[in-house]
Every structure is written in C-alpha cells, then in structure tokens.
Design a protein around this motif. Structure first.
Motif, PDB file in Angstrom:
ATOM      1  N   ASN A  27       0.821  -1.204   0.000  1.00 61.28           N
ATOM      2  CA  ASN A  27       0.000   0.000   0.000  1.00 61.28           C
ATOM      3  C   ASN A  27       0.857   1.258   0.000  1.00 61.28           C
ATOM      4  O   ASN A  27       0.359   2.337   0.262  1.00 61.28           O
ATOM      5  N   SER A  28       2.141   1.115  -0.259  1.00 61.98           N
ATOM      6  CA  SER A  28       3.032   2.273  -0.274  1.00 61.98           C
ATOM      7  C   SER A  28       2.669   3.212  -1.422  1.00 61.98           C
ATOM      8  O   SER A  28       2.265   2.788  -2.492  1.00 61.98           O
ATOM      9  N   SER A  29       2.874   4.499  -1.161  1.00 58.76           N
ATOM     10  CA  SER A  29       2.614   5.502  -2.193  1.00 58.76           C
ATOM     11  C   SER A  29       3.771   5.520  -3.188  1.00 58.76           C
ATOM     12  O   SER A  29       4.886   5.095  -2.870  1.00 58.76           O
ATOM     13  N   PRO A  30       3.530   6.048  -4.384  1.00 53.53           N
ATOM     14  CA  PRO A  30       4.631   6.199  -5.340  1.00 53.53           C
ATOM     15  C   PRO A  30       5.770   7.034  -4.743  1.00 53.53           C
ATOM     16  O   PRO A  30       6.940   6.770  -5.008  1.00 53.53           O
ATOM     17  N   TYR A  31       5.429   8.028  -3.924  1.00 55.43           N
ATOM     18  CA  TYR A  31       6.444   8.852  -3.264  1.00 55.43           C
ATOM     19  C   TYR A  31       7.400   7.964  -2.462  1.00 55.43           C
ATOM     20  O   TYR A  31       8.618   8.092  -2.575  1.00 55.43           O
ATOM     21  N   GLU A  32       6.843   7.060  -1.670  1.00 54.10           N
ATOM     22  CA  GLU A  32       7.662   6.154  -0.861  1.00 54.10           C
ATOM     23  C   GLU A  32       8.394   5.145  -1.737  1.00 54.10           C
ATOM     24  O   GLU A  32       9.570   4.862  -1.519  1.00 54.10           O
ATOM     25  N   LEU A  33       7.702   4.593  -2.718  1.00 55.40           N
ATOM     26  CA  LEU A  33       8.314   3.589  -3.598  1.00 55.40           C
ATOM     27  C   LEU A  33       9.467   4.159  -4.419  1.00 55.40           C
ATOM     28  O   LEU A  33      10.418   3.448  -4.731  1.00 55.40           O
ATOM     29  N   LEU A  34       9.369   5.451  -4.764  1.00 54.13           N
ATOM     30  CA  LEU A  34      10.449   6.084  -5.520  1.00 54.13           C
ATOM     31  C   LEU A  34      11.647   6.420  -4.629  1.00 54.13           C
ATOM     32  O   LEU A  34      12.752   6.575  -5.117  1.00 54.13           O
ATOM     33  N   GLY A  35      11.410   6.560  -3.329  1.00 49.56           N
ATOM     34  CA  GLY A  35      12.517   6.841  -2.423  1.00 49.56           C
ATOM     35  C   GLY A  35      12.421   8.161  -1.681  1.00 49.56           C
ATOM     36  O   GLY A  35      13.416   8.644  -1.152  1.00 49.56           O
ATOM     37  N   GLY A  36      11.232   8.775  -1.652  1.00 52.31           N
ATOM     38  CA  GLY A  36      11.039   9.976  -0.855  1.00 52.31           C
ATOM     39  C   GLY A  36      11.576  11.244  -1.485  1.00 52.31           C
ATOM     40  O   GLY A  36      11.832  11.321  -2.688  1.00 52.31           O
ATOM     41  N   GLU A  37      11.770  12.239  -0.638  1.00 47.94           N
ATOM     42  CA  GLU A  37      12.103  13.593  -1.085  1.00 47.94           C
ATOM     43  C   GLU A  37      13.319  13.643  -2.003  1.00 47.94           C
ATOM     44  O   GLU A  37      13.285  14.296  -3.055  1.00 47.94           O
ATOM     45  N   GLU A  38      14.383  12.974  -1.634  1.00 51.89           N
ATOM     46  CA  GLU A  38      15.615  13.027  -2.428  1.00 51.89           C
ATOM     47  C   GLU A  38      15.374  12.533  -3.857  1.00 51.89           C
ATOM     48  O   GLU A  38      15.829  13.139  -4.824  1.00 51.89           O
ATOM     49  N   LYS A  39      14.638  11.436  -3.991  1.00 52.27           N
ATOM     50  CA  LYS A  39      14.384  10.878  -5.330  1.00 52.27           C
ATOM     51  C   LYS A  39      13.381  11.715  -6.117  1.00 52.27           C
ATOM     52  O   LYS A  39      13.489  11.818  -7.340  1.00 52.27           O
ATOM     53  N   ILE A  40      12.413  12.332  -5.443  1.00 51.41           N
ATOM     54  CA  ILE A  40      11.450  13.181  -6.148  1.00 51.41           C
ATOM     55  C   ILE A  40      12.168  14.433  -6.657  1.00 51.41           C
ATOM     56  O   ILE A  40      11.936  14.891  -7.772  1.00 51.41           O
ATOM     57  N   ARG A  41      13.075  14.962  -5.862  1.00 54.26           N
ATOM     58  CA  ARG A  41      13.883  16.106  -6.309  1.00 54.26           C
ATOM     59  C   ARG A  41      14.740  15.692  -7.519  1.00 54.26           C
ATOM     60  O   ARG A  41      14.850  16.422  -8.508  1.00 54.26           O
ATOM     61  N   ALA A  42      15.321  14.505  -7.441  1.00 56.87           N
ATOM     62  CA  ALA A  42      16.129  13.990  -8.562  1.00 56.87           C
ATOM     63  C   ALA A  42      15.262  13.780  -9.804  1.00 56.87           C
ATOM     64  O   ALA A  42      15.718  14.010 -10.926  1.00 56.87           O
ATOM     65  N   LEU A  43      14.020  13.342  -9.611  1.00 54.78           N
ATOM     66  CA  LEU A  43      13.093  13.146 -10.729  1.00 54.78           C
ATOM     67  C   LEU A  43      12.818  14.471 -11.435  1.00 54.78           C
ATOM     68  O   LEU A  43      12.859  14.547 -12.672  1.00 54.78           O
ATOM     69  N   ALA A  44      12.541  15.523 -10.671  1.00 51.73           N
ATOM     70  CA  ALA A  44      12.275  16.838 -11.264  1.00 51.73           C
ATOM     71  C   ALA A  44      13.507  17.329 -12.032  1.00 51.73           C
ATOM     72  O   ALA A  44      13.390  17.847 -13.149  1.00 51.73           O
ATOM     73  N   LYS A  45      14.673  17.145 -11.468  1.00 50.33           N
ATOM     74  CA  LYS A  45      15.918  17.561 -12.122  1.00 50.33           C
ATOM     75  C   LYS A  45      16.138  16.759 -13.408  1.00 50.33           C
ATOM     76  O   LYS A  45      16.428  17.326 -14.466  1.00 50.33           O
ATOM     77  N   ALA A  46      15.962  15.435 -13.319  1.00 50.40           N
ATOM     78  CA  ALA A  46      16.149  14.565 -14.491  1.00 50.40           C
ATOM     79  C   ALA A  46      15.126  14.888 -15.583  1.00 50.40           C
ATOM     80  O   ALA A  46      15.435  14.817 -16.777  1.00 50.40           O
TER      81      ALA A  46
ATOM     82  N   GLU B 143      13.427   6.671 -15.794  1.00 50.56           N
ATOM     83  CA  GLU B 143      14.502   5.726 -16.109  1.00 50.56           C
ATOM     84  C   GLU B 143      15.812   6.188 -15.473  1.00 50.56           C
ATOM     85  O   GLU B 143      16.535   5.405 -14.867  1.00 50.56           O
ATOM     86  N   GLU B 144      16.089   7.466 -15.604  1.00 53.23           N
ATOM     87  CA  GLU B 144      17.337   8.055 -15.090  1.00 53.23           C
ATOM     88  C   GLU B 144      17.493   7.861 -13.582  1.00 53.23           C
ATOM     89  O   GLU B 144      18.591   7.600 -13.100  1.00 53.23           O
ATOM     90  N   ILE B 145      16.389   7.998 -12.839  1.00 58.32           N
ATOM     91  CA  ILE B 145      16.494   7.863 -11.377  1.00 58.32           C
ATOM     92  C   ILE B 145      16.360   6.413 -10.917  1.00 58.32           C
ATOM     93  O   ILE B 145      16.389   6.138  -9.729  1.00 58.32           O
ATOM     94  N   GLY B 146      16.206   5.497 -11.870  1.00 56.19           N
ATOM     95  CA  GLY B 146      16.143   4.079 -11.522  1.00 56.19           C
ATOM     96  C   GLY B 146      14.816   3.629 -10.942  1.00 56.19           C
ATOM     97  O   GLY B 146      14.781   2.709 -10.115  1.00 56.19           O
ATOM     98  N   ALA B 147      13.732   4.260 -11.376  1.00 55.62           N
ATOM     99  CA  ALA B 147      12.405   3.841 -10.910  1.00 55.62           C
ATOM    100  C   ALA B 147      12.152   2.392 -11.309  1.00 55.62           C
ATOM    101  O   ALA B 147      12.514   1.963 -12.408  1.00 55.62           O
ATOM    102  N   SER B 148      11.533   1.661 -10.417  1.00 55.94           N
ATOM    103  CA  SER B 148      11.254   0.251 -10.682  1.00 55.94           C
ATOM    104  C   SER B 148      10.179   0.105 -11.755  1.00 55.94           C
ATOM    105  O   SER B 148       9.396   1.026 -12.006  1.00 55.94           O
ATOM    106  N   THR B 149      10.138  -1.061 -12.337  1.00 55.73           N
ATOM    107  CA  THR B 149       9.090  -1.374 -13.315  1.00 55.73           C
ATOM    108  C   THR B 149       7.720  -1.227 -12.667  1.00 55.73           C
ATOM    109  O   THR B 149       6.780  -0.726 -13.290  1.00 55.73           O
ATOM    110  N   GLN B 150       7.612  -1.626 -11.412  1.00 50.44           N
ATOM    111  CA  GLN B 150       6.352  -1.520 -10.664  1.00 50.44           C
ATOM    112  C   GLN B 150       5.885  -0.064 -10.598  1.00 50.44           C
ATOM    113  O   GLN B 150       4.725   0.241 -10.882  1.00 50.44           O
TER     114      GLN B 150
END
Length: 126
Positions: free
Chosen positions: A3-22, A100-107
């Motif tokens: 039941n984890s959110s995409p935010y948690e599954l992606l890795g939280g604040e650091e990864k969301i910041r990396a996603l915006a940058k990427a 893809e750049e931040i290594g998001a899972s297929t899920q």
C-alpha cells in the motif's frame, strides 16, 4: 503489491527532487522535446523547484506546492501556451526518461503510466 505511495516507492524527497531535475535535463537534451523546451525560460531552476513541490504531493508525499503556493491549479500556469497532444507526448517522453534516469522500478513506472498520461492530457488546451 504493498500500500506504499509512489512517493515512498520512488525513495522519498531526495528521489522526487532527482526526478524533477532529471525531467528538465531530459527536456534540455531531447530533440523531440524542443517545442515544449521553448515554452520555458532559459533557466529551468524555478520551474524545476515547482515540479518537485507539485510531484511531492501528487505522488503521496508532503503537499509542498499547496503549502507554498496555495491552491494547486495546473491549467492557469499553462494557459499562455497552446498545448496540444504532441506537446503532451513530449512531456511524457521526458518523464519516462527521467523515471529511467532515477532508476524507478518497473512496478512504479507501471503504476504511474496511466495517472501521468491523465495529468499530461489534462493540460492540453488546443
């Protein structure tokens, strides 16, 4: 599936910041996205921060955008631009590259595919 959110599954604040940058790095480097890149200022720093804030809440984390800017209205900031299906698809291409750049899972990529399409499609105004 948890039941984890995409935010948690992606890795939280650091990864969301990396996603915006990427995302904006992809927009800068991808010739297929030249049209949407031209809709932005030369510096992408401010819009990158806003995307990070928006995605944080949208993906199930802290509602940073709402806290900082009040209401979350996606149509107003995009109103000055004529955004069509090609522009939507350019945006989605950049987001796919960023995930893809931040290594998001297929899920997570699978989980976000339809909501990201609906989000990008909602912005179309022509």
């Amino acid at each position: 599936m948890s039941n984890s959110s995409p935010y948690e599954l992606l890795g939280g604040e650091e990864k969301i910041r990396a996603l915006a940058k990427a995302f904006y790095q992809a927009m800068d480097k991808t010739t297929e996205a030249e049209e949407i890149r031209q809709m932005h200022a030369k510096s992408l720093d401010q819009v990158e921060q806003r995307l990070f804030e928006y995605l944080s809440g949208w993906l199930g984390g802290p509602g940073l955008y709402h806290e900082k800017h009040g209401t979350v209205c996606l149509t107003s900031p995009h109103k000055p631009y004529q955004i069509n299906a090609d522009h939507r698809d350019q945006w989605l291409l950049c987001m796919d590259k960023a995930l893809e750049e931040i290594g998001a899972s297929t899920q997570v990529k699978s989980m976000l595919k339809e909501p990201m399409f609906r989000l990008a499609d909602f912005i179309k105004n022509v």
